[in-house]
Design a protein around this motif. Structure first.
Motif, short mmCIF file in Angstrom:
data_model
loop_
_atom_site.label_atom_id
_atom_site.label_comp_id
_atom_site.label_asym_id
_atom_site.label_seq_id
_atom_site.Cartn_x
_atom_site.Cartn_y
_atom_site.Cartn_z
N ALA A 61 0.82 -1.22 0.00
CA ALA A 61 0.00 0.00 0.00
C ALA A 61 0.85 1.26 0.00
N VAL A 62 1.94 1.30 0.80
CA VAL A 62 2.74 2.53 0.88
C VAL A 62 3.59 2.73 -0.37
N LEU A 63 3.80 1.67 -1.18
CA LEU A 63 4.59 1.79 -2.40
C LEU A 63 3.73 1.90 -3.66
N ALA A 90 0.52 6.63 -3.67
CA ALA A 90 1.09 7.02 -2.38
C ALA A 90 2.43 7.72 -2.51
N ALA A 91 3.01 7.71 -3.70
CA ALA A 91 4.35 8.27 -3.89
C ALA A 91 4.36 9.76 -3.55
N THR A 92 5.35 10.17 -2.76
CA THR A 92 5.64 11.56 -2.35
C THR A 92 4.56 12.18 -1.47
N ARG A 93 3.47 11.47 -1.16
CA ARG A 93 2.38 12.06 -0.37
C ARG A 93 2.56 11.78 1.11
N TYR A 137 7.57 1.61 6.10
CA TYR A 137 7.93 3.03 6.04
C TYR A 137 9.41 3.23 5.73
N GLY A 138 10.24 2.20 5.97
CA GLY A 138 11.63 2.28 5.52
C GLY A 138 11.71 2.35 4.01
N LEU A 139 10.89 1.57 3.32
CA LEU A 139 10.85 1.61 1.85
C LEU A 139 10.25 2.92 1.35
N ALA A 140 9.16 3.36 2.01
CA ALA A 140 8.53 4.61 1.59
C ALA A 140 9.48 5.79 1.76
N MET A 141 10.26 5.82 2.84
CA MET A 141 11.24 6.89 3.06
C MET A 141 12.29 6.92 1.95
N ALA A 142 12.71 5.73 1.50
CA ALA A 142 13.78 5.64 0.51
C ALA A 142 13.39 6.33 -0.79
N GLU A 171 7.66 21.81 4.48
CA GLU A 171 7.58 21.08 3.21
C GLU A 171 7.97 19.62 3.34
N ARG A 172 8.35 19.18 4.56
CA ARG A 172 8.77 17.79 4.73
C ARG A 172 7.59 16.84 4.54
N ARG A 173 7.90 15.58 4.25
CA ARG A 173 6.88 14.53 4.09
C ARG A 173 6.60 13.92 5.46
N SER A 174 5.34 13.59 5.73
CA SER A 174 4.94 13.07 7.04
C SER A 174 4.26 11.72 6.86
N LEU A 175 4.80 10.69 7.58
CA LEU A 175 4.22 9.34 7.55
C LEU A 175 3.80 8.99 8.97
N LEU A 176 2.51 8.82 9.19
CA LEU A 176 1.98 8.56 10.53
C LEU A 176 1.38 7.16 10.55
#
Length: 623
Positions: free
Chosen positions: A25-27, A31-34, A50-55, A175-180
């Motif tokens: 789901a996160v990849l 979901a990219a850049t959001r 979230y490690g993959l999404a951060m990358a 402007e940073r990306r936030s993953l909760l």
């Protein structure tokens, strides 16, 4: 699953061939850049997710980081154990990228952390309090932050970190990306997301998409006085390489740990009273296999990731749905199978049914494993033990022939069985209250017929308890404690008299045998209950046998859980006002009222059946 090439190689080395639902789901392209608001349970693979999404944000298609300066990513976790677990996961996931990953957690040397931060970092993982401390001291610079992750955000709010989280998020670039990530979505999490996220994509995989699909739920009927013994049998029955047993208080943790160690289990404990050094030693013993069982409270077990954890036992049932999810989520992780066992006394059956139904969980109900079940499994395991099935070495074969020359094969086989069993804790004799209740009802009805239909009204058997008014004895916890200790119901208890140093109480004739049998299983630290010398309190007249009374003076009215008896003559005074005031348990006329002061009631944890009496300090919920 498409991801950065360097991370893809790390996943392949770890045999990550099938992505979990939250990772997919996160990849996903949408979901990219959001910003992401993800509902994911513990054990669903969210750390790797979230490690993959951060990358995607930190590296793109690049395979290595530039030299480390100020942090580009920040991960905030509720406990030091979870933060250090995240650091270990990132160490192998980002191993080929040259990432420098620093942890900042309570219980560690802050000066050492400051020196590491000054040397530069790509990713910082920490707990809210320690991260805020570094920000206030100026040792942590997050002005160039590109990604911030809140892991188990609901737990951080439950532990009182809202102010620290808001301080940290206010200091991050807009402007940073936030993953909760959060297992549940209470109002506080939704409010936090609206304030600090922008056009967040809502992802929900906590239910119906594999969150706990690898966990088998078992609900076991237990007698309240046999819970510790059932824990022993459940551990012996499943015999997993790692097991986690949950209790609701640190006193219960200490009592159960002592009992398991006495029965030869390799067990350790985690509770709020342990120092960080003791916690680290306990966790290391579990990781390297020197200990197989961990007894813990909910807060102390947050964030720990134990290898080969195949079994979770709820010795004390969880207080809410979230606790049940978090506890059970410690097993059945990353595709491995696990079992979550709830020990359910009869009076909690309906509540547990409702809780599990609300989570769409259908447990397997049964009585506790019996000693016969365990011995049968022991026999099967022995036949499959590597010591028997593996080919013997030349030296072992030679020794075996020498033994055969000196002893009969049957003798050697019996010795082998004896040696195998000597290293195993003995199973306990336990009962199934589901079957016991049917037999008990039949016995009680027969006894009532013999007594003329009102078994308790003809007079019960008196017992005494070594807790009195000076130990803060109070009806609110005395009655449940007596019922738990003696495997009784409220209807089995008659008059209760609280004295200065002890308490006298009456047990129905039909329940005396059951009560006396249960008392023989008392644990160390439990209040002492024994028959009252003389059979009845001094000066107490024997009730007449024959037709049961109707609860009128001059006889005492039995206590049935709602009302209390009155003394003869406790009616109205000459001015028309009622004597006696509030209903209360019978107590001596002299002396002061019950309780530690006027109207005070003991706080939680003051009960003598928890091993101590008297007031105790409040517990901190901070890790």
């Amino acid at each position: 699953m498409t991801t950065n090439p360097a991370l893809a190689r790390s996943l392949a080395e770890r045999d990550y061939t099938n992505a979990t639902p939250v990772q997919l789901a996160v990849l996903a392209p949408e979901a990219a850049t959001r910003d992401l608001l993800v509902s994911a349970q513990t054990g669903s693979g969210k750390t790797v997710a979230y490690g993959l999404a951060m990358a995607e944000t930190l590296l793109g298609t690049e395979e290595r980081f530039a030299p480390a300066t100020v942090p580009q990513a920040l991960v905030v976790a509720p406990t030091r154990e979870l933060a250090l677990q995240v650091q270990r996961e990132f160490a192998w996931l980002y191993g080929a990228t040259g990432a420098r990953i620093i942890s900042c957690v309570g219980g560690m040397d802050p000066r050492m952390e400051q020196r590491l931060l000054n040397q530069g970092a790509h990713i910082v993982v920490g707990t809210p309090g320690r991260l805020r401390d570094h920000l206030e001291r100026g040792s942590l610079d997050i002005s160039a932050l590109r990604v911030v992750v809140l892991d188990e955000a609901d737990e951080m709010l439950n532990l009182g970190f809202r102010e620290d989280l808001e301080f940290i998020l206010d200091a991050t670039p807009p402007e940073r990306r936030s993953l909760l990530f959060s297992a549940t979505m209470p109002r506080g999490i939704v409010t936090l997301a609206k304030r600090y996220q922008h056009d967040a994509l809502r992802i929900e995989v906590a239910s119906g998409q594999g969150g706990h699909a690898d966990i088998e739920y078992r609900a076991i009927r237990v007698a309240p006085t046999e819970i510790d013994h059932v824990v022993v049998n459940v551990l012996r029955y499943y015999d997993t390489p790692g097991a986690l047993v949950f209790c609701n208080t640190r006193e219960a943790v200490g009592r159960l740990l002592a009992m398991l160690q006495e029965r030869q289990f390799s067990a350790v404990a985690l509770s709020g009273e342990l120092s960080q050094r003791d916690r680290n030693h306990a966790l290391q013993a579990l990781r390297d296999g020197r200990a197989k069982v961990c007894v813990a409270t909910d807060v102390a077990a947050r964030g720990i990731d134990l290898p080969n954890l195949g079994l979770v036992i709820h010795a004390d049932l969880p207080n809410d749905v979230e606790s049940l999810q978090h506890r059970s989520g410690r097993t059945g992780r990353a595709g491995r199978k696990g079992v979550s066992v709830l020990l359910v006394p009869p009076f909690r059956r309906r509540r547990i049914d409702d809780t599990l139904r609300g989570l769409s969980i259908k447990p397997v109900w049964s009585g506790p494993p019996t000693s016969e079940d365990i011995r049968k499994l022991d026999h099967e395991r022995m036949l499959g033990d590597a010591a028997i099935t593996d080919e013997p070495s030349e030296e072992d074969a030679s020794a075996g022939l020498a033994l055969l020359a000196a002893h009969a094969p049957e003798h050697l086989a019996a010795a082998l069985v004896r040696l195998y069993r000597a290293g195993l804790p003995a199973p306990e004799e336990v009962t199934d209250p589901g079957e016991e209740r049917i037999a008990r009802t039949q016995r009680d009805r027969a006894a009532e017929r013999d007594l003329g239909g009102g078994g308790f009204d003809v007079g019960g058997t008196w017992f005494r308890l070594n807790v009195g008014r000076r130990n803060n004895a109070d009806p609110k916890w005395l009655l449940p404690m007596i019922c738990r200790r003696g495997n009784l119901t409220r209807k089995d208890i008659g008059v209760i008299r609280i004295l200065d140093e002890e308490t006298h109480f009456e047990v129905a004739p039909v329940a005396v045998a059951r009560f006396s049998k249960a008392l023989r299983k008392a644990d160390r630290g439990d209040p002492i209950i024994e028959p009252l010398p003389g059979g009845r309190p001094a000066g107490d007249a024997e009730r007449p046998r024959g037709k049961p009374h109707q609860g009128k003076p001059p006889y005492e009215k039995p206590f049935h859980g709602k009302k209390f008896h009155k003394e003869p003559g406790q009616g109205k005074s000459a001015d028309g006002k009622a004597k006696g005031g509030k209903a209360a348990f019978e107590k001596p006329r002299e002396g002061k009222p019950l309780g530690p002061g006027k109207g005070e009631r003991p706080s939680k944890g003051e009960r003598p059946d928890a091993g101590k009496s008297g007031p105790k300090g409040k517990r901190s919920r901070r890790p």
